[in-house]
Write a protein that holds these residues in place. Structure first.
Motif: not given
Length: 349
Positions: A156-157, A160, A178, A180, A235, A237, A239, A259-260, A285
């Motif tokens: 994921v990192y 991202v 970001v 999260i 961003i 994310s 999760n 993006a997550g 995803d």
């Protein structure tokens, strides 16, 4: 998608199996979406649901996502998912886990389990006492396998960073904001990696103390979970759990990139179009979060080591860029493009 048995998320699944074991209190669902590429690989989720229909729907959606995830990652596995229905107190016993292991074993290898939300590698050891069709077991240092969370976080990192480059033109994460949602094994690991890069972080988690503790360690901000998707960040994310990108929530998003690692982030397929119409760069995803299944799949096959796992995880940005390139060419949202590619790979395109 073929709607069947009253479940809109039924997608020509090869099998949906319901298990009960009165002695241990086990109630479980195992959904097998496809075995076209190999045994149906996918973790087991231990979760409290409002009713059994929600559990079945979750298993249907998650198993389909695993078919697509494994195909896009180039793994010789199909897609499946296990769901163990927890009571309100999340009561989990060795007897219950062993009963789930026997349920898996009764399928003769068509489904291979691993840990997911609410499960650990220790739980996998207990399950493995009743079946060999399990992975994500504790392994020696340097070996493929074990807890998939850190591998998912790494993928994921990397995803991202690729999404930041694509959607923001950012060559570095330094100063990129970001937001999260969810700071468990995956989101927390992601936050730590991004903090090292100098990203500005805002965190949220249903466990407010966990979010606050991590935020203090990383110099991040904290907001309530109901606010995280709509804050003014570069961003977002996700999760945590799925179905959080909805017609309502998408309208409030200020970020240019999503993006997550959460599974099934889109509530409906139409939500992919809504993101696309707003010009938001979206990382599908099951493409970005494949690191964990790469890790446990190589463990199950007895192939490779930690270096091989990480080499495969580092290919995730390439796959994302392939999806985004095709989205640009076709005018279709990245979510639809990824589905199209995955369906073709499992012979349903």
């Amino acid at each position: 998608m073929t709607t069947g048995w009253g479940y809109p998320d039924f997608d020509d699944h090869e099998g949906v199996h319901l298990f009960t074991d009165p002695a241990s209190g086990l109630r479980a669902v195992i959904a097998i979406h496809s075995t076209k590429l190999g045994p149906a690989g996918g973790g087991c989720r231990f979760w409290h649901y409002a009713d059994s229909n929600q559990a079945i729907t979750d298993a249907l959606r998650l198993s389909r996502g695993m078919s697509f995830k494994n195909a896009m990652a180039g793994l010789p596995m199909g897609g499946g998912k296990g769901v163990v229905l927890a009571d309100a107190n999340r009561t989990k016993t060795p007897e219950m886990l062993k009963a789930f292991g026997r349920a898996i074993d009764s399928l003769g290898g068509r489904y291979v389990t691993a840990e997911d939300v609410g499960m650990s590698d220790t739980d996998m050891v207990t399950i493995s006492s009743e079946t060999k069709f399990v992975t994500g077991l504790p392994v020696a240092s340097g070996r493929a396998g074990g807890n998939p969370g850190p591998s998912t976080a790494l993928g994921v990192y990397l995803g991202v960073k690729a999404a930041a480059k694509r959607g923001l033109g950012a060559d570095s994460m330094k100063g990129v904001h970001v937001a999260i949602q969810g700071v468990g094994s995956v989101g927390g690991g992601l936050a730590e990696l991004l903090a090292k890069d100098g990203a500005k972080l805002t965190l949220a988690d249903v466990d407010a103390d966990r979010a606050a503790t991590l935020a203090k360690a990383l110099g991040a901000d904290v907001v309530p979970t109901e606010e995280i998707l709509a804050i003014a960040a570069d961003i977002v994310s996700p999760n945590a759990l799925g179905a959080i990108l909805t017609e309502t929530s998408i309208a409030t998003i200020q970020a240019k990139v999503i993006a997550g690692g959460a599974n099934n982030q889109l509530e409906t397929r139409e939500d992919g179009w809504r993101l696309h119409a707003r010009g938001i760069t979206y990382a599908p995803d099951y493409v970005i979060n494949a690191g964990g299944i790469i890790n446990v799949c190589l463990e199950y096959m007895g192939q490779g080591d930690r270096a091989e796992v990480e080499a495969r995880i580092h290919k995730i940005p390439d796959r994302l860029n392939e999806v985004w390139d095709e989205s640009d060419r076709s005018g279709e949202p990245s979510s639809a493009v990824a589905d199209m590619i995955a369906k073709r790979l499992i012979g349903r395109g």
